[in-house]
Design an enzyme around this catalytic site. Structure first.
Site, short mmCIF file in Angstrom:
data_model
loop_
_atom_site.label_atom_id
_atom_site.label_comp_id
_atom_site.label_asym_id
_atom_site.label_seq_id
_atom_site.Cartn_x
_atom_site.Cartn_y
_atom_site.Cartn_z
N SER A 1 0.88 -1.09 -0.12
CA SER A 1 -0.06 0.20 0.03
C SER A 1 0.81 1.18 -0.29
O SER A 1 0.25 2.60 -0.10
CB SER A 1 -0.93 -0.23 1.02
OG SER A 1 -2.21 -0.87 1.16
N LYS B 1 -0.23 3.45 -3.05
CA LYS B 1 -0.75 4.43 -2.99
C LYS B 1 -0.69 5.38 -3.29
O LYS B 1 -1.08 6.36 -4.20
CB LYS B 1 -1.73 4.05 -1.93
CG LYS B 1 -3.07 2.77 -1.52
CD LYS B 1 -3.64 3.19 -0.89
CE LYS B 1 -4.33 1.77 -0.99
NZ LYS B 1 -4.41 0.21 -0.74
N TYR C 1 -11.02 0.90 3.90
CA TYR C 1 -10.11 0.84 3.25
C TYR C 1 -10.33 0.84 1.60
O TYR C 1 -11.02 -0.47 2.21
CB TYR C 1 -8.82 1.17 3.89
CG TYR C 1 -7.83 0.63 3.48
CD1 TYR C 1 -7.10 1.69 3.23
CD2 TYR C 1 -6.94 -0.46 3.43
CE1 TYR C 1 -5.53 2.30 3.23
CE2 TYR C 1 -5.37 -0.39 3.21
CZ TYR C 1 -4.66 0.51 3.26
OH TYR C 1 -3.51 1.29 2.36
#
Length: 417
Positions: free
Chosen positions: A63, A66, A181
């Site tokens: 992540s 991101k 999320y």
């Protein structure tokens, strides 16, 4: 006896197999202070002769991808290809067709039947980038797991299906009315592909990696021999996994080698929310550019927008409620209970000073195998702690990251700012 230094503490943690190894890279925005050091081992496969961790080790960034995916979308906003607040279904009509999952009822056969209602609110790019669109992750959310079971699907990080198919399922709430999320940044980057006529890897190579001199990053490490040669093996903490939250069941267990890489190295499609591989030392270049607001990736006005609180009141309350659940808070890196936070364009915003650590307005986030990064524009400090332990929310790794962050401020002379 002299007190133990931070570096000695890290070496002891690796020797005791509290963690397998780590790469730590940080500094200040003016490039006057820099810290970069590798500790421990790249692999624990052969404990009699473990491989040392190189400074330029390739890691699954998970992540941490991101932030990069957010920057690609914001670059498109800057040139008018995308808009933060328009209905994104004009570009992603698939999202305009999604319904809201309100619950389940029992069918005539006694099995779950999803209760779906029409979504009447537009999903915007801002929603996608701040996890307030209503989308989620089916492998993290029990409601979506239950929904997938009605389809005969078992969610998995392996993503055997094409990513877009794997990330298409109902909304959990109306856009802007909650927080979860999510796969929103993947969808945002499919919008980038459509308006730029480039694949995400091509786009990032041209507009993010090349301008910063980044050589290590890719979504397809098997196509780059240098990446594979330096790929860090994954480790797992003994004692098993918490069956509900996925965090280590025994935080005191020792780490050991695992051949389970978690993410699917064979995936033919790209996940701009979790699929990037690269070195921590290259990732720090992105943090450096954003913290310095040097104009290489985004114009100063857009960087300022990144660090503004973005959530609606309803979404912020939902986010804070998530953090009040200890196990979920642990998954997200353990923020002090009750501290005021929000969400910016790229990561969590810490809206209070943390004594002895970061200042109000710091943006921070991480990646599944216990990577953690922060960008503190008030103090002008930034850094990333890179580790590869396959269960998220590892308390040993989190503790060491926090100690290192304090060490950075101390060594740089910014701890009193």
């Amino acid at each position: 006896m002299a007190p133990e230094t931070f570096e000695q503490r890290m070496e002891r943690a690796c020797k005791d197999r509290d963690i397998p190894g780590a790469v730590l890279v940080g500094g200040d925005r003016g490039r006057n202070f820099r810290y970069e050091k590798a500790f421990g081992y790249r692999s624990l496969k052969d404990l009699s002769n473990p491989d040392p961790m190189p400074l330029d080790a390739t890691m699954w960034l998970a992540s941490c991808t991101k932030l990069i995916g957010t920057i690609t979308a914001l670059q498109c906003v800057e040139v008018g290809l995308l808009d933060l607040d328009k209905d994104i279904s004009a570009i992603l009509p698939e999202l305009g067709q999604l319904q809201i999952l309100k619950g389940f009822e029992q069918g005539p056969d006694g099995k779950d039947k999803p209760v779906l209602v029409e979504n009447t609110k537009a999903i915007t790019l801002r929603h996608l980038l701040t996890h307030s669109s209503g989308l989620g992750y089916d492998f993290f959310n029990p409601v979506l797991m239950r929904y997938r079971a009605t389809q005969g699907i078992t969610p998995s990080l392996k993503l055997i299906n094409p990513v877009k198919e794997a990330f298409t399922y109902p909304l959990l709430f109306a856009p802007g009315e909650g927080w979860e999320y999510s796969v929103g940044i993947d969808w945002a980057n499919w919008a980038v592909e459509r308006v730029s006529n480039m694949s995400i890897e091509q786009y990032m190579e041209k507009f993010i990696w090349a301008p910063l001199g980044i050589k290590s990053m890719t979504f397809h490490p098997k196509t780059k021999s240098a990446c594979m040669e330096k790929l860090t093996d994954m480790s797992v903490r003994s004692g098993g996994q918490n069956p509900i939250f996925g965090i280590p069941a025994d935080p005191e267990g020792k780490v050991e080698y695992t051949d389970d890489r978690v993410w699917n190295l064979e995936s033919s499609t790209i996940s701009a929310g979790a699929g990037c591989y690269g070195s921590v030392i290259d990732y720090q270049k992105i943090l450096q550019s954003i913290c310095a607001n040097d104009g290489q990736l985004l114009n100063p006005r857009m960087v300022n927008e990144m660090f503004k609180p973005q959530l609606s009141e309803a979404s912020r309350k939902a986010w804070m409620a998530m953090l009040a659940i200890p196990e979920i808070n642990q998954l997200y890196g353990v923020l002090p209970q009750g501290i005021q936070t929000d969400w910016g364009l790229g990561g969590c915003l810490i809206m209070e000073d943390l004594p002895g650590a970061t200042k109000k307005g710091t943006m921070a986030w991480g990646g599944y195998p216990n990577l953690q990064w922060f960008c503190d524009r008030s103090a002008g400090m930034l850094g990333i702690f890179g580790c590869q332990i396959s269960m998220p929310g590892d308390l040993k790794a989190i503790e060491l990251y926090r100690e290192w962050r304090k060490e950075l401020y101390k060594k740089s002379g910014t701890e009193r700012l």
